[in-house]
Write an enzyme that holds these catalytic residues in place. Structure first.
Site, PDB file in Angstrom:
ATOM      1  N   TYR A   1     -11.509 -10.082  13.662  1.00  0.00           N
ATOM      2  CA  TYR A   1     -10.162  -9.696  12.968  1.00  0.00           C
ATOM      3  C   TYR A   1     -10.162  -8.221  12.772  1.00  0.00           C
ATOM      4  O   TYR A   1      -9.013  -7.595  13.280  1.00  0.00           O
ATOM      5  CB  TYR A   1     -10.134 -10.235  11.593  1.00  0.00           C
TER       6      TYR A   1
ATOM      7  N   SER B   1      -3.973  -3.710   9.391  1.00  0.00           N
ATOM      8  CA  SER B   1      -4.714  -3.957   8.022  1.00  0.00           C
ATOM      9  C   SER B   1      -5.934  -3.257   7.736  1.00  0.00           C
ATOM     10  O   SER B   1      -6.141  -2.405   8.470  1.00  0.00           O
ATOM     11  CB  SER B   1      -5.551  -5.511   8.546  1.00  0.00           C
TER      12      SER B   1
END
Length: 254
Positions: free
Chosen positions: A151, A138
């Site tokens: 995250y 990501s």
């Protein structure tokens, strides 16, 4: 070009969103696709689309955070040419608002889950004489994002694991790369807006879209097309790389 005829691919979290887009495009290009989801029913839409298009697909109920379950699933599948490590969960919070329970949950799925699949797939790739691994990282692994502590930490680990795998297995004909998307319009985004902004969904959708310099969110199919290229023989010279697909977010926002 980009033919995957005769290849067997495993896609974790292949039942919706980016995983579904990757699973369907790999099948379209000739791969036999094996989808790993938490429940069989979660893979049904992907299976139906692939089979309706004349492709070959199978599904398995497996929690990627469960080491033995993953090992057993990969043994059942057998020789594998391609692994797409896509399964993951999101979390919103700073370090002081992230509970230990939530931190452990994100790490179990997004880090240990990736490890479990990597650990299980190497013997099956060896049976195939080599192969390709794509890990879904990501932009959170590349730059700081607000309220994404756990995250970001998890996706940073995924990127680091990618580089380690690429180096350790380059002499066994195993390539490993990662893809780092920015915001992609998936059912998760729609659910996030419905839960947090039920009274002004269109306004917030527009705001989220424009956070990418290109002026919109990515499409799952665009991530799928990048994954297809990286899995194909046309990308045979590429390993140990991370590919941001972010509408300019990581370079043009800074």
């Amino acid at each position: 070009m980009f033919s995957l005829q005769g290849k067997k691919a495993v896609v974790t979290g292949g039942g919706s969103g980016i995983g579904k887009a990757i699973a369907t495009i790999l099948a379209k290009q000739g791969a036999e696709v094996h989808i790993i989801e938490l429940g069989i029913e979660q893979a049904s839409a992907s299976l139906a689309e692939i089979k309706n298009d004349g492709g070959k697909a199978f599904s398995y109920a497996c929690d990627v955070a469960n080491h033995q379950a993953v090992v057993d699933a990969f043994k059942t599948i057998g020789k594998i040419d391609i692994l797409i490590n896509n399964a993951g969960i999101a979390h919103v919070g700073k370090v002081d608002t992230t509970s230990e329970i939530d931190f452990d949950r994100v790490m179990n799925v997004n880090v240990k889950g990736v490890y479990n699949c990597l650990h299980a797939v190497i013997p099956q790739l060896r049976l195939a004489g080599g192969g390709v691994i794509i890990n879904m990282a990501s932009i959170a692994a590349l730059i700081g994002l607000p309220d994404r502590f756990a995250y970001s930490a998890a996706k940073g680990a995924v990127k680091a694991m990618t580089m380690s795998i690429a180096k350790d297995y380059i002499n066994e004909n195993i390539r490993c790369n990662s893809i780092s998307p920015a915001r992609v319009h998936t059912p998760f985004v729609d659910g996030f807006l419905q839960k947090n902004y039920p009274d002004n969904i269109p306004e917030m959708f527009e705001k989220l879209s424009k956070s990418q310099p290109i002026g919109r969110m990515g499409k799952p199919e665009e991530v799928g097309a990048l994954a297809l290229f990286l899995c194909s023989d046309e990308a045979a010279f590429i390993t140990g790389c991370d590919y941001p697909i972010d509408g300019g977010f990581t370079t043009l926002n800074n």
